[in-house]
Motif scaffolding. Structure first.
Motif, PDB file in Angstrom:
ATOM      1  N   PHE A 243       0.905  -1.221   0.022  1.00 38.72           N
ATOM      2  CA  PHE A 243       0.178   0.183  -0.096  1.00 38.72           C
ATOM      3  C   PHE A 243       0.798   1.724   0.542  1.00 38.72           C
ATOM      4  O   PHE A 243       0.193   2.369  -0.452  1.00 38.72           O
ATOM      5  N   PHE A 244       1.590   1.117   0.492  1.00 40.27           N
ATOM      6  CA  PHE A 244       2.929   2.213   1.141  1.00 40.27           C
ATOM      7  C   PHE A 244       3.934   2.622  -0.459  1.00 40.27           C
ATOM      8  O   PHE A 244       3.264   4.090  -1.289  1.00 40.27           O
ATOM      9  N   ASP A 245       3.601   1.351  -1.331  1.00 39.00           N
ATOM     10  CA  ASP A 245       4.371   1.994  -2.494  1.00 39.00           C
ATOM     11  C   ASP A 245       3.852   3.037  -3.153  1.00 39.00           C
ATOM     12  O   ASP A 245       3.691   3.207  -4.132  1.00 39.00           O
ATOM     13  N   GLU A 246       2.328   2.678  -3.265  1.00 42.02           N
ATOM     14  CA  GLU A 246       0.992   2.338  -4.159  1.00 42.02           C
ATOM     15  C   GLU A 246       0.707   3.807  -3.730  1.00 42.02           C
ATOM     16  O   GLU A 246       0.383   4.937  -4.905  1.00 42.02           O
ATOM     17  N   ALA A 247       0.872   3.844  -3.059  1.00 43.87           N
ATOM     18  CA  ALA A 247       0.545   4.750  -2.202  1.00 43.87           C
ATOM     19  C   ALA A 247       1.010   7.036  -2.451  1.00 43.87           C
ATOM     20  O   ALA A 247       1.275   7.592  -2.939  1.00 43.87           O
ATOM     21  N   TYR A 248       2.652   6.454  -2.536  1.00 41.09           N
ATOM     22  CA  TYR A 248       3.955   7.620  -2.530  1.00 41.09           C
ATOM     23  C   TYR A 248       3.905   7.605  -4.629  1.00 41.09           C
ATOM     24  O   TYR A 248       3.606   9.112  -4.848  1.00 41.09           O
TER      25      TYR A 248
ATOM     26  N   ALA B  70      12.618  -2.488   8.294  1.00 40.30           N
ATOM     27  CA  ALA B  70      13.764  -3.154   7.882  1.00 40.30           C
ATOM     28  C   ALA B  70      12.712  -2.957   6.386  1.00 40.30           C
ATOM     29  O   ALA B  70      13.416  -3.568   5.308  1.00 40.30           O
ATOM     30  N   ALA B  71      11.399  -3.709   6.429  1.00 38.35           N
ATOM     31  CA  ALA B  71      11.337  -3.794   5.515  1.00 38.35           C
ATOM     32  C   ALA B  71      10.662  -2.361   3.585  1.00 38.35           C
ATOM     33  O   ALA B  71      11.558  -3.082   3.258  1.00 38.35           O
ATOM     34  N   SER B  72      10.902  -1.171   4.410  1.00 39.22           N
ATOM     35  CA  SER B  72      11.518  -0.496   3.653  1.00 39.22           C
ATOM     36  C   SER B  72      13.149  -0.352   2.946  1.00 39.22           C
ATOM     37  O   SER B  72      13.265   0.022   2.178  1.00 39.22           O
TER      38      SER B  72
ATOM     39  N   TYR C  77      14.298   2.036  -0.171  1.00 44.53           N
ATOM     40  CA  TYR C  77      14.204   3.334   0.796  1.00 44.53           C
ATOM     41  C   TYR C  77      15.148   4.086   1.544  1.00 44.53           C
ATOM     42  O   TYR C  77      15.979   3.195   2.006  1.00 44.53           O
ATOM     43  N   ASP C  78      15.596   4.730   2.263  1.00 43.28           N
ATOM     44  CA  ASP C  78      16.673   5.293   3.087  1.00 43.28           C
ATOM     45  C   ASP C  78      15.457   6.078   3.631  1.00 43.28           C
ATOM     46  O   ASP C  78      14.932   7.165   3.622  1.00 43.28           O
ATOM     47  N   VAL C  79      15.834   5.169   4.976  1.00 41.23           N
ATOM     48  CA  VAL C  79      15.077   5.053   5.497  1.00 41.23           C
ATOM     49  C   VAL C  79      15.396   5.981   7.284  1.00 41.23           C
ATOM     50  O   VAL C  79      16.731   5.763   8.059  1.00 41.23           O
TER      51      VAL C  79
END
Length: 273
Positions: free
Chosen positions: A41-46, A69-71, A76-78
């Protein structure tokens, strides 16, 4: 002479009244099955809601860091922020095991501002409700707004209560990982609608592979929001953060929710003006 079969003594259970956030491994097991759905969902929302490319992301109240960790694993730079040393230490070990990196900060999510700004931020599963008054909630939103670049987004998820909410709610679930089995009971032990406060009790029984049993019990307050109260609060910062998407915990990017009294599992997407 016949010998009686020997009985191996069972290892005693240890019982403690402690904060379950000091047991990151149990906290993590409860929510780990949600990670893939949330990340998709995050990937799609971005892509849908943010302007420009999203490469630098921030999680206030990151806890055990499953989403950090998943990001990081997605490239991604987290940045992960939490105020619990046990959680951050657990997350650091997790990143090291997976040969991943992220910036981890022990700080206050009502005041921390990321510099340089991030492209997106996310905070799900009721972490936001730990801020027990309007001032703290608004301070947090403005700190996130200050952390975002213009056009960046904040994915904020938390439960709202309907007007006919059952104040005697009890939830139970089980999880297993790495030879450890846990059973969790979540119970509302105090519910004060007028004060907008509920107190939850989490009871955990963890059985490890070697047979050792640990029991943990913890209580903590959360702030109550009706859907209307949530929307009113978010609109109070619309000079900085605009509501551009409303979803629920099904995390279906194509399914927009109405901001009405049926919105109980709310996921708001806010964009920096």
């Amino acid at each position: 002479m016949t010998k009686s079969p020997s009985t191996k003594p069972r290892k005693p259970a240890s019982t403690a009244t402690i904060d379950w956030y000091d047991r990151p491994q149990y906290f993590d097991m409860v929510f780990r099955d949600e990670t893939a759905t949330e990340m998709a969902f995050f990937d799609e929302a971005y892509q849908r809601y943010a302007t420009g490319t999203v490469s630098r992301v921030y999680e206030p109240g990151c806890g055990s860091g499953r989403l950090v960790a998943a990001s990081a694993a997605r490239g991604y730079d987290v940045i992960g922020l939490d105020n619990n040393d046990a959680m951050l230490a657990y997350l650091q070990r997790r990143l090291q095991r997976r040969k991943l990196s992220a910036e981890l900060i022990n700080g206050d999510m009502t005041s921390h501002v990321c510099s340089p700004p991030v492209d997106a931020a996310f905070c799900t599963f009721n972490t936001f409700r730990h801020m027990m008054d309007e001032d703290a909630a608004v301070a947090h939103l403005r700190a996130v707004a200050a952390s975002l670049r213009t056009g960046g987004i904040y994915v904020l998820g938390f439960h709202c209560i309907p007007m006919d909410a059952d104040p005697d709610c009890i939830e139970r679930w089980k999880a297993s990982h790495g030879g450890t089995n846990i059973s969790v009971t979540l119970k509302v032990v105090d519910f004060q609608r007028r004060k907008r406060r509920e107190t939850l009790r989490v009871s955990i029984k963890a059985t490890r592979k070697n047979g050792t049993v640990e029991r943990v019990r913890s209580e903590f307050p959360l702030r109550l929001y009706t859907p209307k109260q949530a929307v009113t609060m978010l609109k109070s910062v619309r000079d900085e953060l605009e509501i551009v998407g409303v979803h629920d915990f099904d995390y279906e990017i194509e399914h927009q929710r109405e901001m009405d009294n049926d919105l109980t599992d709310a996921v708001f997407v806010l964009r920096k003006q």
